[in-house]
Design a protein around this motif. Structure first.
Motif, PDB file in Angstrom:
ATOM      1  N   TYR A 241      41.647  37.364  47.346  1.00 30.45           N
ATOM      2  CA  TYR A 241      40.313  37.474  46.776  1.00 30.45           C
ATOM      3  C   TYR A 241      39.359  38.249  47.682  1.00 30.45           C
ATOM      4  CZ  TYR A 241      41.601  34.517  42.873  1.00 30.45           C
ATOM      5  OH  TYR A 241      42.198  34.031  41.727  1.00 30.45           O
ATOM      6  N   TYR A 242      39.586  38.240  48.998  1.00 31.96           N
ATOM      7  CA  TYR A 242      38.802  39.101  49.876  1.00 31.96           C
ATOM      8  C   TYR A 242      39.022  40.569  49.486  1.00 31.96           C
ATOM      9  CZ  TYR A 242      37.142  35.668  53.322  1.00 31.96           C
ATOM     10  OH  TYR A 242      36.482  34.648  53.955  1.00 31.96           O
ATOM     11  N   ARG A 243      40.282  40.931  49.299  1.00 30.18           N
ATOM     12  CA  ARG A 243      40.604  42.315  48.912  1.00 30.18           C
ATOM     13  C   ARG A 243      40.035  42.633  47.532  1.00 30.18           C
ATOM     14  NH1 ARG A 243      45.627  40.842  51.268  1.00 30.18           N
ATOM     15  NH2 ARG A 243      46.496  40.402  49.201  1.00 30.18           N
ATOM     16  N   ARG A 244      40.107  41.664  46.647  1.00 28.94           N
ATOM     17  CA  ARG A 244      39.599  41.872  45.288  1.00 28.94           C
ATOM     18  C   ARG A 244      38.084  42.125  45.307  1.00 28.94           C
ATOM     19  NH1 ARG A 244      40.332  37.676  40.147  1.00 28.94           N
ATOM     20  NH2 ARG A 244      39.954  39.229  38.506  1.00 28.94           N
ATOM     21  N   ALA A 245      37.367  41.363  46.106  1.00 32.16           N
ATOM     22  CA  ALA A 245      35.912  41.529  46.203  1.00 32.16           C
ATOM     23  C   ALA A 245      35.553  42.906  46.749  1.00 32.16           C
ATOM     24  CB  ALA A 245      35.313  40.430  47.073  1.00 32.16           C
ATOM     25  N   ILE A 246      36.273  43.347  47.791  1.00 27.82           N
ATOM     26  CA  ILE A 246      36.006  44.659  48.375  1.00 27.82           C
ATOM     27  C   ILE A 246      36.295  45.764  47.359  1.00 27.82           C
ATOM     28  CG2 ILE A 246      36.763  46.304  50.140  1.00 27.82           C
ATOM     29  CD1 ILE A 246      37.168  43.928  52.022  1.00 27.82           C
ATOM     30  N   SER A 247      37.367  45.595  46.586  1.00 22.96           N
ATOM     31  CA  SER A 247      37.699  46.584  45.550  1.00 22.96           C
ATOM     32  C   SER A 247      36.577  46.672  44.520  1.00 22.96           C
ATOM     33  CB  SER A 247      39.015  46.226  44.868  1.00 22.96           C
ATOM     34  OG  SER A 247      40.104  46.322  45.769  1.00 22.96           O
ATOM     35  N   CYS A 248      36.041  45.523  44.126  1.00 24.43           N
ATOM     36  CA  CYS A 248      34.936  45.511  43.167  1.00 24.43           C
ATOM     37  C   CYS A 248      33.725  46.253  43.729  1.00 24.43           C
ATOM     38  CB  CYS A 248      34.539  44.073  42.828  1.00 24.43           C
ATOM     39  SG  CYS A 248      35.720  43.177  41.806  1.00 24.43           S
ATOM     40  N   LEU A 249      33.388  45.974  44.978  1.00 23.20           N
ATOM     41  CA  LEU A 249      32.231  46.614  45.602  1.00 23.20           C
ATOM     42  C   LEU A 249      32.419  48.126  45.683  1.00 23.20           C
ATOM     43  CD1 LEU A 249      31.631  43.960  48.378  1.00 23.20           C
ATOM     44  CD2 LEU A 249      29.953  44.614  46.646  1.00 23.20           C
ATOM     45  N   ASN A 250      33.606  48.558  46.007  1.00 23.77           N
ATOM     46  CA  ASN A 250      33.875  49.998  46.068  1.00 23.77           C
ATOM     47  C   ASN A 250      33.790  50.645  44.692  1.00 23.77           C
ATOM     48  OD1 ASN A 250      34.270  50.457  48.855  1.00 23.77           O
ATOM     49  ND2 ASN A 250      36.318  49.556  48.764  1.00 23.77           N
ATOM     50  N   ARG A 251      34.293  49.963  43.662  1.00 22.10           N
ATOM     51  CA  ARG A 251      34.199  50.513  42.305  1.00 22.10           C
ATOM     52  C   ARG A 251      32.745  50.596  41.862  1.00 22.10           C
ATOM     53  NH1 ARG A 251      38.980  47.614  41.360  1.00 22.10           N
ATOM     54  NH2 ARG A 251      37.822  45.761  40.718  1.00 22.10           N
ATOM     55  N   LEU A 252      31.975  49.548  42.136  1.00 23.58           N
ATOM     56  CA  LEU A 252      30.572  49.539  41.725  1.00 23.58           C
ATOM     57  C   LEU A 252      29.773  50.633  42.427  1.00 23.58           C
ATOM     58  CD1 LEU A 252      30.053  45.669  41.745  1.00 23.58           C
ATOM     59  CD2 LEU A 252      30.072  47.141  39.721  1.00 23.58           C
ATOM     60  N   LYS A 253      30.169  50.939  43.667  1.00 23.35           N
ATOM     61  CA  LYS A 253      29.494  52.009  44.393  1.00 23.35           C
ATOM     62  C   LYS A 253      29.828  53.370  43.788  1.00 23.35           C
ATOM     63  CE  LYS A 253      29.275  54.276  48.914  1.00 23.35           C
ATOM     64  NZ  LYS A 253      29.816  54.313  50.288  1.00 23.35           N
ATOM     65  N   ALA A 254      31.058  53.534  43.339  1.00 18.65           N
ATOM     66  CA  ALA A 254      31.518  54.839  42.833  1.00 18.65           C
ATOM     67  C   ALA A 254      31.224  55.017  41.351  1.00 18.65           C
ATOM     68  CB  ALA A 254      33.017  54.992  43.092  1.00 18.65           C
ATOM     69  N   THR A 255      30.120  54.452  40.882  1.00 18.82           N
ATOM     70  CA  THR A 255      29.749  54.562  39.471  1.00 18.82           C
ATOM     71  C   THR A 255      28.618  55.560  39.301  1.00 18.82           C
ATOM     72  OG1 THR A 255      28.248  52.673  39.749  1.00 18.82           O
ATOM     73  CG2 THR A 255      30.435  52.219  38.866  1.00 18.82           C
ATOM     74  N   SER A 256      28.616  56.241  38.180  1.00 22.40           N
ATOM     75  CA  SER A 256      27.524  57.159  37.838  1.00 22.40           C
ATOM     76  C   SER A 256      27.292  57.080  36.334  1.00 22.40           C
ATOM     77  CB  SER A 256      27.858  58.590  38.253  1.00 22.40           C
ATOM     78  OG  SER A 256      26.814  59.470  37.889  1.00 22.40           O
ATOM     79  N   PHE A 257      26.111  56.595  35.953  1.00 25.57           N
ATOM     80  CA  PHE A 257      25.766  56.435  34.539  1.00 25.57           C
ATOM     81  C   PHE A 257      24.658  57.399  34.153  1.00 25.57           C
ATOM     82  CE2 PHE A 257      27.678  52.336  35.507  1.00 25.57           C
ATOM     83  CZ  PHE A 257      28.409  52.057  34.362  1.00 25.57           C
ATOM     84  N   GLN A 258      24.833  58.026  33.004  1.00 23.69           N
ATOM     85  CA  GLN A 258      23.770  58.820  32.372  1.00 23.69           C
ATOM     86  C   GLN A 258      23.364  58.047  31.121  1.00 23.69           C
ATOM     87  OE1 GLN A 258      23.222  61.562  34.232  1.00 23.69           O
ATOM     88  NE2 GLN A 258      25.108  61.351  35.409  1.00 23.69           N
ATOM     89  N   ILE A 259      22.125  57.596  31.078  1.00 20.82           N
ATOM     90  CA  ILE A 259      21.695  56.713  29.989  1.00 20.82           C
ATOM     91  C   ILE A 259      20.532  57.335  29.242  1.00 20.82           C
ATOM     92  CG2 ILE A 259      20.972  54.368  29.402  1.00 20.82           C
ATOM     93  CD1 ILE A 259      21.925  53.565  32.241  1.00 20.82           C
TER      94      ILE A 259
END
Length: 386
Positions: A241-259
């Motif tokens: 779950y430590y690895r899972r949390a870090i993966s989530c944080l990295n994915r959330l950082k690498a997001t780009s939304f045009q709304i």
């Protein structure tokens, strides 16, 4: 682009020498560019013209025109009717055939297209000014959208779209490049670049980060430990779950939304997590350092968000959580088509009967959790009583 700027500046200099003020000369040059582009489509984009018009709108044209040194009123050159003035008159009278030729029935008027882009750019500027003011005043997300510590918040647009999916854990996450994300409201467009985000983990981690950051000034770093994050989202304390949390944080950082939305015009390049890194404090502990984008407040502004009871919400299955996301963003949820709910979940289920069974199980889960009074599936529709 540089050659166009040089030509425009040369034209402005010549107009100033002829007796026009710098402001009048700049406006006339801009109009000349506008006129030439109208006559020769494709020379510049609508975006370029809109940006030029926004810039010219900042000039105080009512200010008196300064006289050139040594010039007298008698010596001021008499202005002739210019191409720009003819353009003004034609636009004022809406003589589209003069400017563009006869438009085909249903064809979009170029003037209207450019006017819409000018309006959009002005709205973006207004929004940026507001966010800048909030940052200078050190306002927090809690000042804009307060919620109690035992609750979490979700933007209504997120609850009604497929930003977070329910695809199978064993299925590889998709990589999106400016992908149009399904939204229930056709007037709202969300384009996404990044790795697929899922309700099973990314949604929970993001909502918990919002909780950590809600009382900090907008744009300020917040700090927390991975251990605290795991506890708060209800995960076990172990390496997986430590690895899972870090993966989530990295994915959330690498997001780009045009709304694009009628509520706030357009938001470009929005990341759910602007910055993330693991730093070491004075006690040599590993600490997560996170900064959220200031533009996130726009998603929550004007009470356009909903609150969930965290200890119950985090225990839901992904499908039940997405169903509750939909229900909680409506005071009185109206019947929702099963197929529409599938699109909101980003599910790739191809068997209607199986999807109906999954949705019925999610309905039962919400009732047992006490999050809704009653919810059920009937004749291809999901019904819910809050």
């Amino acid at each position: 682009m540089s050659s166009l700027k040089k030509a425009a500046q040369k034209h402005i200099d010549e107009l100033v020498k002829s007796g026009l003020s710098p402001e009048e000369a700049a406006l006339q040059a801009a109009k000349s560019v506008y006129a030439s582009v109208t006559a020769f489509p494709g020379v510049q984009s609508d975006e370029f013209l809109a940006a030029a018009m926004v810039e010219s709108s900042k000039i105080d044209f009512d200010a008196p025109t300064p006289q050139l040194p040594g010039a007298t009123s008698a010596g001021t050159p008499k202005k002739k009717r210019t191409v720009a003035e003819q353009l003004d008159q034609a636009v004022k009278e809406r003589k589209q055939p003069e400017l563009f030729g006869a438009l085909e029935k249903g064809e979009k008027n170029p003037l209207d297209t450019i006017a819409a882009k000018v309006s959009e750019l002005k709205e973006i500027e207004r929004m940026d000014r507001i966010i800048s003011d909030m940052t200078q005043m050190e306002l927090s997300l809690f000042d804009i959208a307060p919620w109690d510590d035992d609750l979490r918040a979700i933007p209504n647009d997120w609850g009604r779209s497929a930003v977070f999916t329910t695809r199978n854990k064993g299925q590889k996450r998709a990589a999106y490049d400016n992908q149009l994300i399904y939204h229930y409201n056709k007037d709202v467009e969300i384009h996404y670049t990044g790795i697929e985000l899922r309700a099973d983990d990314d949604e929970l981690v993001w909502q918990q980060i919002l909780e950590y950051a809600k009382r900090s000034a907008i744009g300020v770093h917040v700090y927390f430990t991975l251990r605290q994050l795991l506890i708060d989202v209800g995960w076990h304390i172990n390496p997986f779950y430590y690895r899972r949390a870090i993966s989530c944080l990295n994915r959330l950082k690498a997001t780009s939304f045009q709304i694009s939305s009628p509520r706030h015009s357009r938001i470009k390049g929005l990341s759910l997590v602007k910055e993330f890194e693991i730093v070491t404090d004075e006690n040599k502990r590993s600490i997560c350092q996170v900064e959220l984008s200031a533009h996130l407040v726009v998603l929550f502004a004007n009470d356009h968000y909903s609150k969930v009871i965290w200890v119950k919400y985090r225990e839901l299955s992904p499908t039940a959580r997405r169903l509750f996301d939909w229900c909680v963003t409506h005071k009185s949820p109206y019947p929702l088509k099963l197929e529409t709910f599938r699109l909101i979940c980003g599910s790739e289920s191809t068997r209607p009967k199986k999807w109906s069974e999954q949705t019925r199980a999610a309905c039962k889960e919400l009732e047992e959790a006490g999050l809704v009074k009653k919810t059920w599936v009937e004749k291809g529709f999901i019904h819910c009583t809050r």
